[in-house]
Design a protein around this motif. Structure first.
Motif: not given
Length: 574
Positions: A235-243, A251-271
């Motif tokens: 989040g800090l790196e994203l804020a600094e890049a956009l600032r 946007m590269a960092l935003a894509l990483i965050i998106l993939l990370l959120c989706i992966a953890l959403e699927l994992l936690s949903g299964t658990i």
């Protein structure tokens, strides 16, 4: 009923009068009037914010220009990416663990069946309401002033704010428990802490873990937002890049965050599904553990226990080492290891906290008394814009979420493939943090409330779509079968039985989403998406902490009013 009366009349019998319909109560009329007023206000908000198809078409050129500026994406080196990702996950893990530790005792005091004193129960409920109403960004601002930069203020801010949601859900789960086991322990002479630890906590343990996993997903998204006030990680790196207008890196960092959120959403949903019994644990790894346990870990005796002889020759009865016990043991072990590793990665310094607490009174003096200074009218207008954003986003999100949620319901969708496809769409949308959407829309449409509204509207599709689908799937199929047996078409069955059963839940979900959107709208302003959040961040940067407190009071009053209205409407129409 009418045909029966006609038959009796033709047979010479006196007609049987139908019982009169009960008149709607004044409260129900008032509740429906409030809902209609909210709908009218939401439509007015969409118009006032100039959100229309024409305005979207005018922004298409900006969208193409934005794509040209962000392609190709500029990903950071792998080792830097792993470091910032690890720091983000460490902050979120520790914050979630802290919220569980704080929420469980608060929930035990807030639940009616574990607390007899009304004073303690009221105090616990007040803590839950306040921690939920005050944005985590505000906690972060105060803690950064107290503790300085670093991961610790972010951990504490996320953890304390999470008590509002986690504590409420824990208390609700405890109040719904069967009181029989607790009464049995009390009848045997057990003390309060004994029957709580031996009956209450074991019964709600699956719900406790499932809620913690759900909160973990939310905290991961929020940690991105807190990067704008200094919390480390992606989040800090994203804020600094956009600032610094480095959109390719941002946007590269935003894509990483998106993939990370989706992966953890699927994992936690299964658990969560396995913990709540929605998925069998006897297949795959679960079945392997059962076979492993039955093979040589334990030799079960009658009653599911194993007898062991101690050094003194006495018999000790211990729980059987079966697959379930192995899973619990491994789960606890992995959790402890993950939290310990996260504490090392986040570099949490307990001594620093103790030293900072000594200057807490001086820091608190900076925030009181609250004062708008000469910005009262400006802040009032910004708060009104925030409410408009929340209302408009809820309405637009509802328009999109209803068809998606309906097609994601397995008992309504034409086939399983369609339901799974729309469920996948919902999961993907839920994985996108609203902050990233707001940033993209700001670049496309410009600063102001429009990008914040669009971001929250799309975010609403994820939550509302899931809630709508779940509510439809939970309807009574027997009612639908009865209507279908009369020869009704699928559309008639849906509107006559399915939709009518799910409608009260829809109202509750919409009001909940409105509550969530107004809270979120107060924060998206920090990136220029309109509303009160912009002035909150500006007041922090120029050290006008009395203005910060005044803005917090405005947010608190607004959120409590909306939540109070939602609770009253839900209870009245239930």
């Amino acid at each position: 009923m009418t045909s029966v009366i006609d038959d009796l009349a033709r047979a010479g019998h006196a007609p049987v009068p139908l019982p009169p319909k009960p008149r709607p109560s004044i409260n129900r009329i008032a509740a429906w009037t409030a809902l209609v007023a909210l709908l009218a206000t939401a439509i007015w908000s969409v118009v006032a914010l100039d959100i229309s198809v024409a305005s979207m078409v005018r922004s298409l050129d900006n969208a193409s220009n934005f794509l040209e500026r962000v392609v190709p994406l500029d990903f950071p080196p792998l080792h830097e990416l792993l470091v910032m990702t690890g720091q983000t996950l460490a902050i979120v893990v520790l914050a979630t663990a802290l919220s569980v530790v704080l929420s469980l005792p608060v929930a035990l005091f807030a639940a009616r069946n574990t607390t007899t004193g009304s004073v303690m129960r009221t105090a616990a409920r007040v803590i839950i309401v306040l921690t939920r109403a005050i944005p985590d960004l505000v906690f972060a601002i105060i803690l950064f002033r107290l503790l300085g930069l670093g991961a610790l203020p972010g951990i504490l801010a996320l953890g304390i704010h999470s008590v509002g949601m986690v504590g409420k859900l824990y208390a609700d789960a405890i109040e719904e428990l069967d009181g029989g086991p607790a009464e049995a322990v009390q009848a045997a002479g057990g003390r309060r802490w004994q029957w709580i630890t031996s009956t209450v906590i074991p019964q709600v343990m699956p719900q406790l873990i499932a809620t913690a996993l759900h909160r973990f997903d939310i905290n991961l998204r929020t940690s991105v937002l807190l990067g704008y006030v200094g919390v480390g990680g992606i989040g800090l790196e994203l804020a600094e890049a956009l600032r610094t207008l480095q959109y390719q890196r941002g946007m590269a960092l935003a894509l990483i965050i998106l993939l990370l959120c989706i992966a953890l959403e699927l994992l936690s949903g299964t658990i969560r599904a396995r913990l709540l019994g929605r998925v069998s644990t006897r297949r795959g790894v679960g079945g392997l553990l059962d076979r492993f346990a039955a093979g040589w870990v334990t030799a079960p005796m009658s009653g599911g226990h194993q007898a062991q002889r101690t050094a003194r020759g006495r018999i000790r009865v211990a729980p059987q080492w079966d697959g379930d016990r192995i899973r619990r043991f491994l789960g606890v072990t992995v959790t402890v290891i993950v939290v310990a590793v996260a504490a090392l990665a986040a570099d949490v310094d307990g001594a620093r906290v103790a030293q900072s607490l000594e200057k807490f009174p001086q820091v608190l003096d900076l925030f009181f008394p609250p004062s708008p200074r000469d910005l009262f009218d400006t802040l009032l207008d910004a708060m009104l814009v925030t409410i408009q954003i929340g209302l408009a986003a809820t309405l637009l999100g509802l328009v999109l979420a209803l068809p998606i949620g309906i097609m994601a319901a397995r008992n309504v969708a034409p086939n399983a493939a369609t339901a799974n496809a729309f469920r996948t769409i919902i999961v993907i949308i839920r994985g996108i943090p609203e902050l990233i959407l707001a940033i993209v829309f700001i670049v496309i449409t410009g600063l102001g409330p429009v990008p914040g509204t669009l971001a929250l509207a799309i975010g609403s599709v994820g939550l509302l779509g899931k809630l709508v689908a779940d509510s439809i799937e939970e309807t009574d199929m027997r009612v639908q079968d009865a209507v279908r047996a009369t020869g009704a078409m699928p559309g008639q069955v849906f509107f006559a039985s399915t939709l009518r059963q799910a409608a009260p839940q829809f109202v509750a979900h919409i009001l909940y989403q409105l509550d969530v959107n107004i809270r979120s709208a107060t924060l998206l302003g920090i990136v220029g998406a309109g509303g009160i959040g912009f002035y909150l961040l500006m007041a922090t940067r120029v050290n006008q902490f009395d203005v910060v407190t005044f803005i917090v009071v405005m947010i608190l009053v607004t959120v409590l009013l909306v939540e109070g209205l939602a609770v009253w409407v839900r209870k009245t129409l239930h």
